[in-house]
Write a protein that holds these residues in place. Structure first.
Motif, short mmCIF file in Angstrom:
data_model
loop_
_atom_site.label_atom_id
_atom_site.label_comp_id
_atom_site.label_asym_id
_atom_site.label_seq_id
_atom_site.Cartn_x
_atom_site.Cartn_y
_atom_site.Cartn_z
N ASP A 220 -57.47 -10.38 -24.10
CA ASP A 220 -56.18 -10.63 -23.44
C ASP A 220 -56.15 -12.01 -22.78
OD1 ASP A 220 -55.34 -8.15 -24.21
OD2 ASP A 220 -55.42 -7.24 -22.21
N TYR A 221 -57.25 -12.37 -22.14
CA TYR A 221 -57.27 -13.66 -21.45
C TYR A 221 -57.23 -14.81 -22.45
CZ TYR A 221 -58.17 -17.21 -17.99
OH TYR A 221 -58.06 -18.32 -17.17
N GLU A 222 -57.98 -14.69 -23.51
CA GLU A 222 -58.01 -15.76 -24.51
C GLU A 222 -56.66 -15.90 -25.20
OE1 GLU A 222 -61.38 -14.57 -26.82
OE2 GLU A 222 -62.75 -15.89 -25.69
N LYS B 117 -53.92 -15.40 -23.64
CA LYS B 117 -53.00 -15.73 -22.55
C LYS B 117 -51.86 -14.70 -22.46
CE LYS B 117 -55.43 -19.30 -21.57
NZ LYS B 117 -56.39 -19.20 -20.45
N ARG C 106 -49.91 -12.71 -20.48
CA ARG C 106 -49.61 -12.68 -19.05
C ARG C 106 -49.26 -11.28 -18.55
NH1 ARG C 106 -51.09 -17.29 -16.45
NH2 ARG C 106 -50.04 -16.23 -14.72
N ILE D 299 -55.67 -8.62 -16.51
CA ILE D 299 -56.54 -9.76 -16.19
C ILE D 299 -55.72 -10.86 -15.51
CG2 ILE D 299 -56.27 -10.89 -18.43
CD1 ILE D 299 -59.51 -10.80 -16.36
N PHE D 300 -54.42 -10.87 -15.78
CA PHE D 300 -53.53 -11.80 -15.09
C PHE D 300 -52.86 -11.12 -13.88
CE2 PHE D 300 -53.90 -13.90 -19.18
CZ PHE D 300 -54.05 -15.23 -18.80
N MET E 299 -55.82 -12.91 -11.92
CA MET E 299 -55.44 -14.31 -11.78
C MET E 299 -54.25 -14.50 -10.84
SD MET E 299 -57.73 -15.83 -13.49
CE MET E 299 -57.15 -17.51 -13.66
N GLU F 167 -58.72 -21.81 -13.10
CA GLU F 167 -58.12 -21.40 -14.38
C GLU F 167 -58.82 -22.04 -15.56
OE1 GLU F 167 -53.50 -20.46 -14.12
OE2 GLU F 167 -53.96 -22.48 -13.41
N ALA G 267 -63.57 -18.26 -20.13
CA ALA G 267 -62.91 -16.95 -20.10
C ALA G 267 -63.88 -15.85 -19.72
CB ALA G 267 -62.27 -16.66 -21.46
N VAL H 255 -63.51 -13.03 -16.70
CA VAL H 255 -63.62 -11.58 -16.92
C VAL H 255 -64.70 -10.99 -16.03
CG1 VAL H 255 -64.27 -9.81 -18.60
CG2 VAL H 255 -62.69 -11.65 -19.26
#
Length: 412
Positions: free
Chosen positions: A329-331, A333, A335, A339-340, A344, A361, A365, A369
């Protein structure tokens, strides 16, 4: 029933300490507030009502992750029992024991408290089992290693960049409560570049964490107090949970067998051998007893097969699935991912007014995590798994408050 054994300081030393206090004798080996070092020395200057290391204590206690100590496993996961230790109580016990020793030795008690309060703030859910699981995943993806003591420093220096002192940060990374020593001699340094180097070495060299030595006597006190705090308390908790069919016949030793004996007797022996010295020391007999008692705990408690089976068969694959999902999910992006929304965005709201959030930021990644997963409490972790995988195959059952009674009645 074995007769309890409680040591006392020798009358000679007690008289010496009282005389020194009467004459206002200071310990030349205590770390003075005036030598505090911060990354931004122009900020957080000490004053009468907030001395140097009091500032560290207060900053640490107001970090949002400090609240999460309350629902992180110390040793015994998956039990609904408010009388067994969580990280919150362990941290308080370490602080109390360390301050007791530090007061007698006339050390800097504010520095001791700051180190103690922060030393486990980077610990994972599910104790050292969770630490091993997260390390395996992180290492498989990056070739780097995860250690909770290094993560604790990262929390108070990088995730929440609150300008914590070098002395507190050093004590946190050096607290290794798994490595007992008969003698603790600080190795002073006053350079953040060297601290950063020590941190990085622990990410790349699996043995580096074992070589860390506190730079202050105060850090040494917290390090040994970490062992003192859990050695007898873990036995006490295991007995409360009924992990033994009958009271275990622990080997009688010079430090005692109960929590109260162990705390008192090791503390007194350290005080007796260390007053006025530039090191901490135990008698040979007490050190051997400490090592022996720790081995007994490993044999009787820490290798509990029931807990290990749950970790291996249920929680470990949950760690894996959550890690891979969050990383993906983070890779991408995404939103809308937690993880966001839960990490974040949360950190941005907490830190953007005093920190360069863009720099955070930009980090790898996997580090993002790991930061998120290490911050989780036990319950949060399990809820997140079922939120991410509503049809997931892994389930964790807690032992309830009244399950023991039901078992005794043959109802379960």
């Amino acid at each position: 029933m074995q007769k309890k054994k409680y040591d006392s300081l020798s009358m000679e030393l007690q008289e010496r300490i009282l005389e020194d206090r009467k004459n206002h004798v200071e310990n030349p080996y205590a770390f003075p507030d005036e030598r505090v070092i911060r990354r931004r020395p122009d900020h957080d200057r000490a004053n009468l009502w907030r001395p140097a290391f009091v500032r560290d204590c207060e900053k640490i206690m107001h970090i949002p992750y400090y609240n999460r100590y309350a629902d992180k496993t110390q040793v015994f996961s998956l039990y609904k029992n408010d009388d067994i230790s969580r990280r919150s109580q362990h941290v308080q016990l370490v602080a109390r024991i360390a301050r007791n020793i530090g007061r007698v030795l006339n050390l800097n008690q504010d520095l001791i408290e700051a180190i103690a309060l922060a030393h486990d703030i980077g610990h994972t859910p599910f104790g050292h089992a969770g630490e091993r699981m997260l390390n395996d995943l992180y290492h498989a993806h990056t070739g780097r290693y995860f250690n909770h003591n290094i993560q604790s420093a990262r929390v108070i220096d990088r995730i929440f960049p609150l300008n914590i002192s070098l002395q507190t940060l050093d004590g946190v990374i050096c607290h290794n409560g798994e490595l007992e020593l008969k003698e603790y001699r600080p190795v002073p340094y006053e350079d953040f570049a060297l601290f950063d180097q020590k941190m990085e070495q622990c990410y790349t060299d699996t043995e580096a964490v074992k070589r860390l030595v506190p730079s202050t006597l105060e850090g040494c006190v917290v390090r040994v107090s970490d062992i003192i705090a859990y050695l007898g308390k873990d036995r006490q908790d295991a007995m409360k949970l009924g992990l033994f069919e009958e009271d275990p016949d622990y080997e009688i030793s010079s430090i005692g067998t109960t929590n109260a004996e162990i705390i008192n007797n090791i503390s007194v022996n350290i005080m007796e051998n260390s007053y006025g010295q530039n090191y901490l020391k135990m008698d040979d007999q007490y050190f051997e007893a400490l090592k022996g008692s720790k081995k007994e705990n490993y044999r009787r408690i820490y290798g509990n097969e029931k807990l290990e089976a749950v970790y291996r068969e249920q929680i470990s694959p949950m760690f894996r699935d959550i890690y891979e999902k969050l990383l993906s999910d983070y890779e991408k992006k995404d939103r809308s991912s937690v993880i966001f929304t839960h990490h974040m965005d949360y950190l941005y709201d907490m830190t953007h007014y005093y920190a360069d959030f863009a720099a955070y930021e930009a980090e790898d990644a996997n580090d993002i995590v790991v930061d998120y997963m290490a911050s989780m409490t036990d319950d949060y972790f399990i809820d997140l798994y079922h939120y991410l995988f509503p049809k997931g195959r892994y389930q964790v059952s807690y032992v309830g408050y009244f399950d023991h009674e039901k078992k005794m009645k043959g109802e379960i």
